[in-house]
Structure formats: C-alpha cells, structure tokens
Motif scaffolding. Structure first.
Motif, PDB file in Angstrom:
ATOM      1  N   PHE A   1       0.779  -1.035   0.472  1.00  0.00           N
ATOM      2  CA  PHE A   1      -0.266  -0.009   0.148  1.00  0.00           C
ATOM      3  C   PHE A   1       0.737   1.439  -0.202  1.00  0.00           C
ATOM      4  O   PHE A   1       0.691   2.325  -0.637  1.00  0.00           O
ATOM      5  CB  PHE A   1      -1.000  -0.265   1.314  1.00  0.00           C
ATOM      6  CG  PHE A   1      -2.446  -0.594   0.796  1.00  0.00           C
ATOM      7  CD1 PHE A   1      -3.491  -0.417   0.385  1.00  0.00           C
ATOM      8  CD2 PHE A   1      -2.531  -2.330   0.909  1.00  0.00           C
ATOM      9  CE1 PHE A   1      -4.498  -0.893   0.446  1.00  0.00           C
ATOM     10  CE2 PHE A   1      -3.517  -2.461   0.625  1.00  0.00           C
ATOM     11  CZ  PHE A   1      -4.680  -1.932   0.798  1.00  0.00           C
ATOM     12  N   LYS A   2       2.065   1.132   0.368  1.00  0.00           N
ATOM     13  CA  LYS A   2       2.796   2.413   1.080  1.00  0.00           C
ATOM     14  C   LYS A   2       3.302   2.507  -0.949  1.00  0.00           C
ATOM     15  O   LYS A   2       3.322   3.695  -1.162  1.00  0.00           O
ATOM     16  CB  LYS A   2       3.957   1.815   1.673  1.00  0.00           C
ATOM     17  CG  LYS A   2       4.692   3.183   1.808  1.00  0.00           C
ATOM     18  CD  LYS A   2       4.341   4.678   2.394  1.00  0.00           C
ATOM     19  CE  LYS A   2       5.712   5.438   2.724  1.00  0.00           C
ATOM     20  NZ  LYS A   2       4.837   6.912   3.651  1.00  0.00           N
TER      21      LYS A   2
ATOM     22  N   TRP B   1       0.405   3.123  -3.122  1.00  0.00           N
ATOM     23  CA  TRP B   1      -0.056   4.742  -3.105  1.00  0.00           C
ATOM     24  C   TRP B   1       0.205   5.516  -2.034  1.00  0.00           C
ATOM     25  O   TRP B   1      -0.364   6.505  -2.432  1.00  0.00           O
ATOM     26  CB  TRP B   1      -1.303   3.562  -2.368  1.00  0.00           C
ATOM     27  CG  TRP B   1      -2.554   3.279  -3.699  1.00  0.00           C
ATOM     28  CD1 TRP B   1      -2.759   2.598  -4.718  1.00  0.00           C
ATOM     29  CD2 TRP B   1      -3.697   2.476  -2.982  1.00  0.00           C
ATOM     30  NE1 TRP B   1      -3.231   2.335  -5.401  1.00  0.00           N
ATOM     31  CE2 TRP B   1      -4.509   1.533  -4.040  1.00  0.00           C
ATOM     32  CE3 TRP B   1      -4.395   2.711  -1.582  1.00  0.00           C
ATOM     33  CZ2 TRP B   1      -6.063   1.337  -4.057  1.00  0.00           C
ATOM     34  CZ3 TRP B   1      -5.823   2.139  -2.048  1.00  0.00           C
ATOM     35  CH2 TRP B   1      -6.095   1.438  -2.801  1.00  0.00           C
TER      36      TRP B   1
ATOM     37  N   THR C   1       0.197   5.517   0.398  1.00  0.00           N
ATOM     38  CA  THR C   1      -0.925   5.468   2.116  1.00  0.00           C
ATOM     39  C   THR C   1       0.268   4.096   3.048  1.00  0.00           C
ATOM     40  O   THR C   1       0.408   3.096   2.913  1.00  0.00           O
ATOM     41  CB  THR C   1      -1.842   4.125   0.853  1.00  0.00           C
ATOM     42  OG1 THR C   1      -2.391   4.715   1.035  1.00  0.00           O
ATOM     43  CG2 THR C   1      -2.959   4.239   2.671  1.00  0.00           C
ATOM     44  N   ASP C   2      -0.134   4.784   4.552  1.00  0.00           N
ATOM     45  CA  ASP C   2       0.571   3.908   6.091  1.00  0.00           C
ATOM     46  C   ASP C   2      -0.749   3.438   6.194  1.00  0.00           C
ATOM     47  O   ASP C   2      -1.640   4.114   6.683  1.00  0.00           O
ATOM     48  CB  ASP C   2       1.400   5.391   6.833  1.00  0.00           C
ATOM     49  CG  ASP C   2       2.408   6.248   6.258  1.00  0.00           C
ATOM     50  OD1 ASP C   2       2.139   7.470   6.293  1.00  0.00           O
ATOM     51  OD2 ASP C   2       3.267   5.208   5.342  1.00  0.00           O
TER      52      ASP C   2
ATOM     53  N   ASP D   1      -7.339   7.224  -0.564  1.00  0.00           N
ATOM     54  CA  ASP D   1      -6.513   8.582  -0.105  1.00  0.00           C
ATOM     55  C   ASP D   1      -6.718   7.943   1.038  1.00  0.00           C
ATOM     56  O   ASP D   1      -6.319   9.105   2.120  1.00  0.00           O
ATOM     57  CB  ASP D   1      -7.112   9.866  -0.455  1.00  0.00           C
ATOM     58  CG  ASP D   1      -9.121   9.788  -0.101  1.00  0.00           C
ATOM     59  OD1 ASP D   1      -9.151   8.425   0.135  1.00  0.00           O
ATOM     60  OD2 ASP D   1      -9.275  10.369  -0.947  1.00  0.00           O
ATOM     61  N   GLU D   2      -7.112   6.905   1.541  1.00  0.00           N
ATOM     62  CA  GLU D   2      -6.970   7.153   3.379  1.00  0.00           C
ATOM     63  C   GLU D   2      -5.672   6.806   3.987  1.00  0.00           C
ATOM     64  O   GLU D   2      -4.973   5.916   3.667  1.00  0.00           O
ATOM     65  CB  GLU D   2      -7.471   5.371   3.142  1.00  0.00           C
ATOM     66  CG  GLU D   2      -8.738   5.775   5.366  1.00  0.00           C
ATOM     67  CD  GLU D   2      -9.530   4.169   4.909  1.00  0.00           C
ATOM     68  OE1 GLU D   2     -10.239   3.973   6.592  1.00  0.00           O
ATOM     69  OE2 GLU D   2      -9.896   3.769   3.800  1.00  0.00           O
ATOM     70  N   SER D   3      -5.640   6.646   4.638  1.00  0.00           N
ATOM     71  CA  SER D   3      -4.753   6.926   6.024  1.00  0.00           C
ATOM     72  C   SER D   3      -3.301   7.644   4.657  1.00  0.00           C
ATOM     73  O   SER D   3      -2.256   6.996   5.604  1.00  0.00           O
ATOM     74  CB  SER D   3      -4.120   6.258   6.315  1.00  0.00           C
ATOM     75  OG  SER D   3      -5.224   5.556   7.529  1.00  0.00           O
ATOM     76  N   GLU D   4      -3.288   8.432   3.598  1.00  0.00           N
ATOM     77  CA  GLU D   4      -2.564   8.929   3.245  1.00  0.00           C
ATOM     78  C   GLU D   4      -1.438   9.970   3.546  1.00  0.00           C
ATOM     79  O   GLU D   4      -1.952  11.299   4.285  1.00  0.00           O
ATOM     80  CB  GLU D   4      -2.571   8.984   1.274  1.00  0.00           C
ATOM     81  CG  GLU D   4      -2.227   9.775   0.484  1.00  0.00           C
ATOM     82  CD  GLU D   4      -2.856   9.344  -0.624  1.00  0.00           C
ATOM     83  OE1 GLU D   4      -2.386  10.841  -0.797  1.00  0.00           O
ATOM     84  OE2 GLU D   4      -3.211   8.531  -1.180  1.00  0.00           O
TER      85      GLU D   4
END
Length: 189
Positions: A97-98, A101, A103-104, A184-187
């Motif tokens: 995911f990182k 995207w 994303t963390d 875009d979640e936790s991005e």
C-alpha cells in the motif's frame, strides 16, 4: 541458484504482467466491463491488443495487484517489513500500500482490520484486504485479494510470498472478513 532482489523483481514483473492481463480479461475479477477484442482473430492481433490494454490499466486496484505480484517469492520473516530482509503478512500489505498508493497502514493484521470499509465476501474486488484466523484469534492473518477467488500473502516461517485460492478448505474455514481501503485513506502528504 540464489537470485538477488533485482533479478527476483524482474522475474516477478513478467509474472505480474501476465497475471494482471489475465485478471483484466476475467470478467469476475474486475468491476468494470472487459474491453472488446479486435475482430481480427489472429494471435498476434490479440497479443498486441492485450499488451496495449495492459499499458492502459490505470485502475488504482491494479496498481496494488501489480505491486503485490512483484513481491512473489520474497521470503517470510516474522516482523519483516522490507522485501530486502523478508516480509510477514502485515508487512507485505503495509509495504504494498505504501509503494502503490503512498498510503500508511498500521503495522499488524488486527490493527489493519480496523481501517477502511467492512465489505462482504461477495463484494470483493482486486485490492481489497482479506483476513483470516490462523492463530486461534481473529484477524491474525491478512492478504490482498487479486480477483477470481485468489489472494496474495506472506504465509509463515519457511514460506515465501505466494498466491492462494480462497476456496481451499484451510482458507475457507478460517476466513475472518474483508476490508476495502480507499486510495487516499491514511495517506501521508
């Protein structure tokens, strides 16, 4: 013969392209209609078309799938968060995911199980997370759904990142739920 990381990535990039093309043409794997093949039935035309379509894939879920597939063959390592030293199940998901995207995600499977939207098994789309009870506790294992009943994960000590069929009795019995993470979640910015 031991391959270094760049050789493994090159080998798996080819496998990822082949699988991504297969997933693209599988109507059960994508939530959008597959493209129409050219009327010309020649193998070369279909191959060129498949390659062209593969280049056109911009779906965010395909970014996750291709990134995950590039990890095939990476050794399992408890607590591992890097392909260079090995990945555990949540380390694989977090890394993919990182990279795909930016994303963390949280570090453990149980923490990841609290992120995103809960979805039913029948709603699964490529890029969704699938959770399993493998240690006699809920959400002790996580993988990334690829489509067509398949998921990719980092299994356990002595194993390597691989693709599994969700309908195999072992996984079917231990299925714990699924989540969808927004792009875009936790991005992190």
């Amino acid at each position: 013969m031991t391959l270094n990381r760049s050789d493994r990535l090159r080998r798996h990039a080819v496998q990822a392209c082949v699988l991504a093309a297969g997933l693209w043409f599988s109507s059960s794997a994508w939530s959008i209609d597959p493209p129409q093949l050219p009327q010309d039935n020649s193998s070369l035309s279909k191959t060129n078309f498949a390659i062209a379509r593969l280049h056109d894939i911009t779906n965010r879920a395909s970014e996750l799938a291709v990134q995950a597939l590039s990890m095939l063959g990476i050794n399992y390592r408890y607590g591992g968060t890097s392909p260079d030293t090995g990945l555990d199940c949540s380390g694989l998901v977090q890394y993919v995911f990182k990279e795909a995207w930016g994303t963390d995600l949280p570090r453990t499977a149980v923490e990841i199980s609290r992120v995103g939207e809960k979805i039913g098994k029948g709603e699964l789309q490529p890029g969704d997370l699938v959770f399993y009870n493998t240690l006699r506790r809920g959400f002790s294992h996580v993988g990334i759904y690829l489509g067509d009943g398949k998921f990719i994960h980092s299994p356990s000590a002595g194993g390597q990142v691989r693709i599994e069929d969700m309908d195999v009795a072992y996984w079917k019995k231990r299925f714990n739920g699924a989540r969808r993470i927004a792009a875009d979640e936790s991005e992190t910015k």
